[in-house]
Enzyme design. Structure first.
Site, mmCIF file in Angstrom:
data_model
loop_
_atom_site.group_PDB
_atom_site.id
_atom_site.type_symbol
_atom_site.label_atom_id
_atom_site.label_comp_id
_atom_site.label_asym_id
_atom_site.label_seq_id
_atom_site.Cartn_x
_atom_site.Cartn_y
_atom_site.Cartn_z
ATOM 1 N N LEU A 1 0.711 -1.435 -0.746
ATOM 2 C CA LEU A 1 -0.316 -0.070 -0.361
ATOM 3 C C LEU A 1 0.514 1.332 -0.032
ATOM 4 O O LEU A 1 1.685 1.099 0.798
ATOM 5 C CB LEU A 1 -1.049 0.255 1.656
ATOM 6 C CG LEU A 1 -1.886 -1.003 1.560
ATOM 7 C CD1 LEU A 1 -2.620 -1.305 2.846
ATOM 8 C CD2 LEU A 1 -2.733 -1.009 -0.045
ATOM 9 N N HIS A 2 0.344 2.054 -0.751
ATOM 10 C CA HIS A 2 0.953 3.705 -0.848
ATOM 11 C C HIS A 2 -0.343 4.926 -0.267
ATOM 12 O O HIS A 2 -1.447 4.375 -0.562
ATOM 13 C CB HIS A 2 1.789 4.042 -1.682
ATOM 14 C CG HIS A 2 0.693 3.639 -3.058
ATOM 15 N ND1 HIS A 2 0.129 4.176 -3.566
ATOM 16 C CD2 HIS A 2 1.019 2.273 -4.092
ATOM 17 C CE1 HIS A 2 -1.554 3.663 -4.466
ATOM 18 N NE2 HIS A 2 -0.023 2.382 -4.924
ATOM 19 N N GLY B 1 -1.873 6.767 -2.447
ATOM 20 C CA GLY B 1 -3.147 6.472 -3.306
ATOM 21 C C GLY B 1 -4.295 5.775 -3.117
ATOM 22 O O GLY B 1 -5.080 5.833 -2.246
ATOM 23 N N HIS B 2 -3.805 4.409 -2.157
ATOM 24 C CA HIS B 2 -4.235 2.918 -1.903
ATOM 25 C C HIS B 2 -5.129 3.806 -0.364
ATOM 26 O O HIS B 2 -7.005 3.718 -0.265
ATOM 27 C CB HIS B 2 -4.453 2.086 -1.313
ATOM 28 C CG HIS B 2 -3.003 1.404 -2.530
ATOM 29 N ND1 HIS B 2 -1.826 1.164 -2.630
ATOM 30 C CD2 HIS B 2 -3.864 0.252 -3.006
ATOM 31 C CE1 HIS B 2 -1.161 0.260 -3.470
ATOM 32 N NE2 HIS B 2 -3.119 -0.148 -4.097
ATOM 33 N N SER C 1 2.727 0.737 -7.041
ATOM 34 C CA SER C 1 2.928 -0.459 -6.111
ATOM 35 C C SER C 1 4.856 -0.433 -6.639
ATOM 36 O O SER C 1 5.769 -0.912 -6.747
ATOM 37 C CB SER C 1 2.971 -1.505 -5.688
ATOM 38 O OG SER C 1 1.713 -1.073 -4.660
ATOM 39 N N ARG C 2 4.825 -0.393 -7.801
ATOM 40 C CA ARG C 2 6.014 -0.136 -9.093
ATOM 41 C C ARG C 2 6.954 0.066 -9.858
ATOM 42 O O ARG C 2 7.876 -0.022 -9.861
ATOM 43 C CB ARG C 2 5.243 -0.993 -10.726
ATOM 44 C CG ARG C 2 3.351 -2.979 -10.622
ATOM 45 C CD ARG C 2 3.791 -3.734 -11.648
ATOM 46 N NE ARG C 2 3.218 -4.369 -11.253
ATOM 47 C CZ ARG C 2 1.802 -4.950 -12.174
ATOM 48 N NH1 ARG C 2 0.991 -3.863 -12.263
ATOM 49 N NH2 ARG C 2 1.126 -6.287 -12.080
#
Ligand code: PAF
Length: 284
Positions: A39-40, A42-43, A192-193
């Site tokens: 998670l970052h 954005g989530h 995430s990438r």
């Protein structure tokens, strides 16, 4: 000061349903945030939206093997359940659903959800089977939890349209809400990438957003979308992207090629930088 107890976590569909049924019995509104973890912000923005709109928020964490193609990054996809659980708990999430693969796809599972048309173009063309994997797992998650609202990032704009379509086509009584893309200060969309980028590639990566933002602006001013697509491809290649899968101006709802800006349109792109395949999109 006491240590906070860990976020309530369930791993089976029957436990998930029991928790949600208890909330329903109290008349509470339930939000669902499907994720694959890692998670970052954005989530976190999805979780914040759910917590603001709903009395209870369920976050799902499942790295879905069905949406990874052969040779893609399923095996190395970043996983850290403890950290993810702490992050969403801090935002007010109430429950984590983190099933194993055998719970989602038990032996003999063979039903797939394919969203024809919308799911076959762009990402569907470059990642065959991807949207069938996404549509199948999202359909299952929605039916397992039957939330009032489910939250998805606009960063995966085509995915959001595919999910809205399957909800309509299958009469699932849920609203899919799109949440604005969260970006770094230099414009790079959080993903995430992004963790796959070297420092040099990270410095080049914002060219993707900069380029599609310019395309959107020029299309809005009446310039020809096809000319701008060709310009954008060259711009990305010159900026270090070794392969541009697509950079295209599409109708915002159908994702058919947009002739001009007379209807709402979206610029979408996917391109490779080192080992990372970055996708991004902006409205016209
Ligand atoms: O966007 C994602 O993280 C995934 O595609 C989703 C919607 C959680 C389905 O696995």
């Amino acid at each position: 000061m006491g240590v906070a107890s860990p976020l309530d976590t369930v791993r089976t569909v029957s436990d998930l349903r029991a928790r949600i049924a208890a909330w329903r019995a109290e008349g509470l509104r339930v939000g669902l945030v499907p994720t694959m973890g890692a998670l970052h912000d954005g989530h976190i923005s999805l979780v914040k939206n759910s917590v603001a709109d709903c009395e209870k928020t369920v976050v799902t964490l499942f790295v879905n093997p069905a949406q990874f193609g052969e040779g893609e990054d399923f095996g190395v996809y970043p996983r850290n359940e403890e950290r993810d659980a702490e992050m969403v708990q801090a935002e007010g999430a109430d429950l984590l659903f983190a099933p194993g693969v055998e719970e989602v796809y038990p032996e003999g599972h063979s039903t797939k959800v394919h969203v024809g048309g919308l799911g076959d173009v762009l990402e569907g063309e470059f990642r065959p089977g991807f949207f069938t994997g996404v549509a199948t797992v999202v359909t299952k998650l929605l039916l397992q939890s039957l939330p009032d609202e489910a939250y998805f990032g606009e960063k995966d704009y085509q995915q959001l349209q595919v999910i809205k379509k399957l909800i309509r086509d299958l009469d699932i009584p849920v609203t899919a809400t799109g949440v604005k893309t969260v970006r770094e200060a230099d414009g790079l969309a959080l993903s995430s990438r992004n963790a796959y980028l070297t420092p040099e590639e990270r410095a080049q990566a914002p060219i993707l957003h900069g380029t599609i933002a310019q395309v959107a602006e020029q299309v809005g001013r009446g310039e020809n979308p096809r000319d701008l697509e060709a310009w954008a491809k060259g711009q990305l290649e010159r900026g270090g992207f070794w392969q541009v899968d697509y950079v295209t101006v599409r109708d915002a709802a159908t994702l058919d090629e947009a002739a001009d800006a007379s209807r709402p349109a979206r610029v979408l792109a996917a391109a490779w930088l080192g080992k990372a395949r970055l996708i991004d999109n902006v409205p016209v």
